[in-house]
Design a protein around this motif. Structure first.
Motif, short mmCIF file in Angstrom:
data_model
loop_
_atom_site.label_atom_id
_atom_site.label_comp_id
_atom_site.label_asym_id
_atom_site.label_seq_id
_atom_site.Cartn_x
_atom_site.Cartn_y
_atom_site.Cartn_z
N UNK A 103 45.19 42.49 -23.87
CA UNK A 103 44.60 42.25 -25.18
C UNK A 103 43.97 40.86 -25.22
N UNK A 104 44.71 39.87 -24.76
CA UNK A 104 44.20 38.51 -24.76
C UNK A 104 42.94 38.39 -23.90
N UNK A 105 42.89 39.14 -22.81
CA UNK A 105 41.72 39.11 -21.93
C UNK A 105 40.49 39.67 -22.65
N UNK A 106 40.69 40.73 -23.44
CA UNK A 106 39.55 41.29 -24.18
C UNK A 106 39.06 40.29 -25.22
N UNK A 118 34.93 36.19 -26.92
CA UNK A 118 34.61 34.81 -27.29
C UNK A 118 33.64 34.19 -26.29
N UNK A 119 33.78 34.53 -25.01
CA UNK A 119 32.86 34.02 -23.99
C UNK A 119 31.46 34.57 -24.20
N UNK A 139 39.93 50.21 -22.60
CA UNK A 139 41.28 50.00 -23.12
C UNK A 139 42.06 51.30 -23.28
N UNK A 140 41.49 52.42 -22.82
CA UNK A 140 42.22 53.69 -22.91
C UNK A 140 42.98 53.94 -21.61
#
Length: 384
Positions: free
Chosen positions: A226-229, A234-235, A311-312
């Motif tokens: 989740x944090x990576x997404x 943001x990038x 994400x699935x």
């Protein structure tokens, strides 16, 4: 939390703490009809609350200390002001401590309290069991302490605790749904302005139902995906020179994608921009009373989560395809991803047929059988 005990949380409070609770506060889980991962991109979401909820029976303590008991495991967690630093309380107790910490961070004197917690919101299913716990605890502490905390401010307080104390970089969708939803309505939320509109969502009058299919695939978010997404979004926004991907219009999407030199960032951006558009189109259809018409948008949302946001998981994709083949008008994963639940928009009379089709598809692949229920739009957090 898992199954709501036969005894109420107030009765459990009596037996655990040998005293009487001053009240009981409840907050529901939620499903997100459409708008996934758009919340932390300042975008649009459309969740509704479900009948499954967390109950917190509570009474004030004279000193600043807290005791929380959970029906899930019979454990009691105790902490004091000295533990109110991120990481100070481990495990499930961190969600309780996070609310105390966040209230204090916002300048509110959270009262000491004893809390007995029961819940029937399934754990690890993407139905916001953590947000329902936070929201019920928040309601209890606000009322016990007679704190003047506007309802509009409460989701951000619960989110602050989950982000900074628990360490989960979630957006504001889950807490907003648990606290601000209304019975019979979906919550149209602008995650930048926090403006809300309650959209009538009367499925029964249209002869329709939302079948929730718990994939029973493990649902793990704090471990980094989740944090990576969020970091990739943001990038991408930084590379495009915009505050958030919400600021990329659908008309300007092709130009934005051409300016990104990383294929992963292009795909993440495409999901967010098109997903925001799908939320807005879904709201327009519901305002017009065309509930069936939202089905293709739900299915397109799932394809975007599968192909662009990645994400699935296999069980989730199978549940969607089996539901559609059995006649669902639309189907999509709901929640942060990597497991969790699928929503299928079906004729009320066809719910059992769709459920059976998904179960057969799972059996053919030797997957753990899915759990299902029909969801109705329930009220948000309140005191009983």
């Amino acid at each position: 939390m898992s199954e709501l005990a036969n005894e109420s949380s107030a009765q459990r409070f009596e037996s655990v703490f040998s005293g009487t609770a001053e009240g009981t506060w409840v907050a529901p889980g939620r499903v997100n009809l459409i708008g996934e991962h758009t919340d932390y991109n300042d975008g649009f979401v459309l969740p509704f609350a479900i009948p499954q909820r967390t109950e917190v029976a509570a009474a004030r303590l004279p000193e600043h200390s807290w005791e929380a008991w959970s029906a899930l495991n019979g454990e009691t967690v105790r902490f004091t002001e000295d533990d109110l630093t991120p990481g100070g309380v481990p495990g499930w107790g961190a969600y309780v401590a996070s609310v105390v910490w966040a209230l204090r961070e916002r300048g509110y004197d959270a009262p000491g309290a004893r809390l007995a917690i029961t819940s029937d919101v399934p754990l690890g299913a993407g139905l916001s069991s953590s947000a329902s716990l936070e929201s019920a605890v928040l309601g209890a502490l606000v009322d016990l302490g007679r704190l003047d905390v506007p309802v509009e401010e409460r989701p951000a307080i619960a989110q602050l605790g989950e982000n900074k104390y628990v360490g989960m970089p979630s957006g504001i969708l889950d807490q907003s749904a648990s606290i601000r939803c209304r019975e019979g309505h979906a919550l149209f939320l602008d995650c930048r302005s926090l403006a809300v509109e309650h959209i009538p969502f009367d499925l029964a009058s249209a002869g329709l139902a939302i079948l929730v299919i718990n994939s029973n695939a493990p649902h793990q978010l704090v471990d980094g995906e989740y944090a990576a997404r969020r970091a990739s979004c943001e990038a991408a926004a930084a590379a495009l020179g915009v505050p958030a991907l919400r600021d990329v219009s659908l008309d300007g999407l092709d130009d934005a994608l051409a300016r990104l030199d990383d294929d992963v960032l292009r795909r993440r951006t495409r999901h967010i921009v098109t997903e925001n558009d799908r939320v807005l189109r879904t709201v327009e259809l519901l305002r017009a009373g065309d509930v069936r018409g939202i089905g293709p948008l739900m299915t397109a949302s799932h394809a975007s989560m599968r192909d662009d946001f990645e994400i699935t998981v296999e069980q989730v994709d199978l549940a969607v395809s089996a539901a559609l083949e059995a006649g669902a008008f639309g189907a999509r994963m709901t929640g942060g991803g990597f497991g969790g639940c699928v929503l299928a928009l079906v004729e009320t009379s066809a719910a059992d047929e769709v459920r059976s089709a998904v179960e057969k598809a799972y059996a053919a692949r030797a997957f753990t059988p899915p759990a299902t229920f029909v969801a109705t739009a329930a009220p948000g957090a309140h005191r009983l």
